[in-house]
Design a protein around this motif. Structure first.
Motif, PDB file in Angstrom:
ATOM      1  N   SER B 129       0.859  -1.185   0.000  1.00  0.00           N
ATOM      2  CA  SER B 129       0.000   0.000   0.000  1.00  0.00           C
ATOM      3  C   SER B 129       0.900   1.241   0.000  1.00  0.00           C
ATOM      4  N   LEU B 130       0.289   2.417  -0.275  1.00  0.00           N
ATOM      5  CA  LEU B 130       1.096   3.644  -0.299  1.00  0.00           C
ATOM      6  C   LEU B 130       1.740   3.883   1.066  1.00  0.00           C
ATOM      7  N   GLN B 134       5.654   4.318   1.916  1.00  0.00           N
ATOM      8  CA  GLN B 134       6.234   5.418   2.692  1.00  0.00           C
ATOM      9  C   GLN B 134       7.181   4.856   3.743  1.00  0.00           C
ATOM     10  N   ASN B 156       1.783  11.355   3.284  1.00  0.00           N
ATOM     11  CA  ASN B 156       0.824  11.069   2.218  1.00  0.00           C
ATOM     12  C   ASN B 156       0.505   9.570   2.167  1.00  0.00           C
ATOM     13  N   GLY B 157      -0.770   9.231   2.289  1.00  0.00           N
ATOM     14  CA  GLY B 157      -1.167   7.824   2.182  1.00  0.00           C
ATOM     15  C   GLY B 157      -1.025   7.044   3.472  1.00  0.00           C
TER      16      GLY B 157
END
Lengths: 261, 296
Positions: B129-130, B134, B156-157
């Motif tokens: 996943s994002l 990260q 973000n995310g």
């Protein structure tokens, strides 16, 4: 975030080794590894080697005149191989821009020229390794077929059979890598590599008549990888200049200046 | 330590980054804040040698980024967590960095564990996943054991729990003497993480300083037993009031001024504090004023 659980913040271990400058050898190792550590890269290599195994098996099971002659069986197979194998190098040149990993690469190694040099060298190295492995596979297959069927295998002229395609493969790889670097986009680069030099030769043949051989890079490669590489040297140099040196110059300049996003 | 001096980047007639200067000291977490398209990413790319500046300088540990012999050992950079090869595993991604940085390969596993991805190391990044990307990106920045971190939109995310985790990690990094610069277009995301702010709008710095300084001087919130009586007391003392939630007043004055006015009129106070969420107002106010200046 399904599998990620947040650990308590722990003081990380410091790195005890002193800071040493980024070396060309580490770039070379990284660039070589990048070509074989992704699923796409591995599939490409597997496909090429599978192709070699299939045609070797096919020939071994049903040789044209009943005897296994390496110098008869290998050249056409190698010719096809040499045409397709440069795709490995093309992928190595474009993938950083299409997957945007150039962002990481050039932050870890901000001086781009050595990185590009490492890409060329590793791509050529891997391509040559694949060609060598293919020749070994073909030879092993031919020997096995000759032994099993009892007719024996004729390996006469092995050196000449192998040397030409290796040189041709090397030149083609450098050309393909340069085209890929100049275009920077995998699909378009591959299409250009397969279509443009050939289409251009045809066009040149009808438009430029006698001047056409000056633009025919594949024939130039054949001359260079043949028994007398010095024949028609001006024509060879001109076509190599157009199809290898020019794209390499454009590609390297572009990669050096291109803004990484 | 990061020092940016008069950094400018133009694209033709468009000025993406316009004469910005700021300094990030060791032991601090600086938020680089601005709306989308304000020039944050361009500035960070210029700082990390990916985009040559038109003029001005940017140095990390007193050297230009491109002059650092092994930049990853001095500064961990994550400019886009999504820019990772989807066909490569997380562990392999970090091993490549280890080779380039010339640190032990075993560190790849340690860093995966540190960011909570130990179980996902053998999976391809395409399946992450994002938020996981990260985390992997942050692991990459820590590979070289750097003294500076530069992160573009790291939250973000990420889910709230992930943001909380990252906040702890970055504050811990700064507490041990590290320098952190992170960008965001959402103020709430970084408000609890950073201690300094550099606010950028339309390529220019519109405010910078300590978070506490930027927050102060924006009034007081007060609640009285009798809201109407309190208002009269405040207005007669020359303090202007604006209604706030549940009978409170937002007053353009210090806590002392409000307290004295209430005491003089015999009004009973139930609550007296500095107005909060001022940073949000500040953020919009600042970026908006730049917009207006450019429109004029």
């Amino acid at each position: 975030m399904s599998t990620a659980t947040a650990p308590a913040v722990r003081t990380p271990q410091p790195v005890r080794s002193p800071i040493r400058p980024v070396s060309f050898l580490s770039m070379l190792r990284v660039e070589t590894r990048k070509q074989i550590d992704t699923r796409g890269g591995r599939s490409l290599l597997a496909m090429i080697l599978a192709f070699v195994v299939i045609i070797t098996a096919w020939y071994g099971i049903d040789p044209p005149d009943g005897t296994i002659r390496f110098n008869q069986f290998a050249p056409p197979a190698l010719q096809i191989l040499v045409m397709f194998v440069p795709v490995i190098a093309m992928l190595a040149m474009t993938v950083e821009w299409t997957q945007r990993t150039a962002l990481t690469t050039f932050t870890l190694a901000p001086r781009r020229l050595p990185v590009i040099a490492a890409k060329y060298l590793s791509a050529i190295g891997l391509t040559m390794a694949v060609v060598a492995a293919s020749i070994a596979l073909m030879a092993a297959g031919a020997w096995l077929a000759g032994t099993v069927s009892g007719v024996g295998t004729d390996f006469s002229g092995l050196g000449t059979v192998v040397l030409g395609p290796v040189i041709n493969g090397l030149l083609t790889t450098i050309m393909a890598a340069s085209i890929a670097l100049a275009i920077g986009q995998t699909a378009i680069a591959i299409a250009v590599y397969f279509v443009l030099p050939t289409a251009f030769s045809f066009l040149a043949f009808s438009l430029l008549k006698g001047a056409a051989p000056w633009f025919d890079v594949f024939t130039a490669f054949e001359r260079l990888s043949g028994s007398d590489p010095w024949t028609d040297l001006p024509k060879t140099l001109t076509s190599v200049g157009i199809w290898v040196v020019l794209p390499a110059a454009i590609g390297i300049t572009r990669a050096l200046r291109r803004e990484v996003k | 330590m990061i020092t940016v001096e008069h950094l400018t980047r133009r694209y033709g007639r468009f000025t993406a980054v316009d004469d910005i200067s700021f300094h990030c000291a060791p032991g601090t977490v600086t938020g680089f804040l601005g709306p989308n398209g304000a020039g944050k990413s361009t500035a960070l790319r210029a700082l990390t040698g990916l985009t040559p500046p038109t003029s001005g300088t940017a140095t990390i540990a007193d050297r230009r980024y491109v002059d650092l012999p092994n930049p990853g050992r001095v500064v961990g950079v994550m400019l886009d967590a999504a820019a990772q090869h989807p066909g490569r595993t997380g562990l392999e991604t970090l091993r490549l960095s280890a080779t380039m940085l010339r640190v032990p390969t075993a560190r790849a596993g340690e860093m995966l564990e540190r960011v909570g991805l130990a179980d996902a190391g053998k999976r391809r990044v395409g399946n992450y996943s994002l938020g996981m990307r990260q985390r992997l990106g942050i692991a990459s920045t820590l590979m070289g054991d750097p003294e500076v971190l530069i992160l573009d939109e790291p939250a973000n995310g990420m889910d709230p729990e992930g943001i909380r985790w990252m906040r702890g990690l970055l504050q811990d990094f700064a507490a041990r003497g590290g320098t952190v610069l992170l960008s965001s277009h959402l103020l709430g995301e970084v408000q609890a993480t950073v201690d300094h702010l550099v606010v950028i709008g339309q390529g220019r710095i519109v405010a910078q300083g300590a978070l506490s300084e930027l927050l102060s001087g924006h009034g007081t919130v007060v609640l009285g037993l009798s809201p109407a009586g309190l208002r009269t007391a405040l207005e007669s003392a020359g303090l202007s009031t604006v209604p706030a939630a549940d009978g409170r007043w937002k007053v353009d004055g210090t806590a002392e001024q409000v307290g004295r006015a209430a005491a003089a009129a015999g009004e009973v106070l139930l609550e007296l504090r500095d107005a909060d969420s001022a940073l949000e107002d500040l953020f919009f106010e600042l970026t908006d004023s730049v917009d207006r200046r450019h429109a004029a």
